[in-house]
Scaffold this motif. Sequence first.
Motif, short mmCIF file in Angstrom:
data_model
loop_
_atom_site.label_atom_id
_atom_site.label_comp_id
_atom_site.label_asym_id
_atom_site.label_seq_id
_atom_site.Cartn_x
_atom_site.Cartn_y
_atom_site.Cartn_z
N LEU A 1 39.58 54.19 48.60
CA LEU A 1 39.73 55.22 47.56
C LEU A 1 38.34 55.78 47.28
O LEU A 1 37.38 55.03 47.16
N LEU B 1 49.10 58.93 41.66
CA LEU B 1 48.91 59.19 43.09
C LEU B 1 50.00 60.13 43.62
O LEU B 1 51.11 60.15 43.11
N VAL C 1 42.86 58.76 48.51
CA VAL C 1 43.08 57.35 48.86
C VAL C 1 43.91 57.35 50.13
O VAL C 1 45.05 57.77 50.15
N VAL D 1 43.77 48.77 42.93
CA VAL D 1 42.52 49.09 43.60
C VAL D 1 41.43 48.15 43.10
O VAL D 1 41.31 47.89 41.90
#
Length: 297
Positions: A267, A257, A225, A210
């Motif tokens: 996100l 996640l 996300v 990210v």
Amino acid sequence: SLDTAEDSPEALEPRAPVVTIMGHVDHGKTSLLDALRGTGVASGEAGGITQHIGAYQVTLKDKSKITFLDTPGHEAFSEMRARGADVTDIVILVVAADDGLMPQTIEAINHTKAANVPMIVAINKVDKEDANPQRVRERLLEHEVIVEEMSGDVQDVEVSALKKTGLDELVEKIQLQAELLELKANPNRDAEGIVIEAKLDKGRGPVATVLVNRGTLRVGDVFVVGAESGKVRALIDDKGRQVKEAGPSVPVEVLGLSGVPSAGDPLQVVENEARAREVAEYRQSVLLQKRTAQAPA
Ligand code: GDP
């Protein structure tokens, strides 16, 4: 609702530029990315084993930083743009001085113009006997890319990714361009970022690289996300080290996640896990509806 409010000007602080390298295949994108990675003063530090996480940051002698997206190829660029994720501040157009302008060079020029992102031209492979940088400048003119030497305002620099020449000058030009852009973000808020790469890792489960746009992402943060949710179990930087937080323009691998998101997914940190699941579930149902609607009867 998700806190997507704009930041007040007083809350903004300078952030590092995010740079993407584009150009024709074999003109030296990968070589240049590797060579630039070596320009940072931090590259030789202990534990500095470089990881491929899809983006990396170099720290320069004056302590300023540059983030490079390590995803050569126009697909990633245009796909992210198509999904509304304009993550790149500056494009470096690599043109091999022997080959000159090729179809993907022109495609890259068009993508960059469409994205309205400033371009710096790196004329690469100037070490080669048949290198002809001037011809590259003339051909660029035909595509309305007017470099400084032709009295235009697009910065250009002759480099050799192989012999590592011209790299300092290229870095200076990136810094100059970044100064003109006055890039800023508020680091003191819940984080928002964009997925650069994501995969299912055998040992670690779903992992996403990210790039944080604003705010600071921290271990323990709860987030949505794309159509997935999660709670940050660990953050790993581009040198493979665990870090506690990542601020604006910093790329990090995020662990924790619920599933694998897609490149370009946003996100957002949210207040609690119930909220994260609720948003993710809603987005999953929208995705499902879309797929059902698209399925042939
Ligand atoms: P990409 O497809 O744009 O990522 O190009 P690569 O970085 O893979 O480079 C393609 C080929 O050109 C490789 O064989 C590199 O070694 C070579 N190459 C890259 N940069 C230079 C350079 O500055 N000089 C010379 N002579 N060769 C280079």
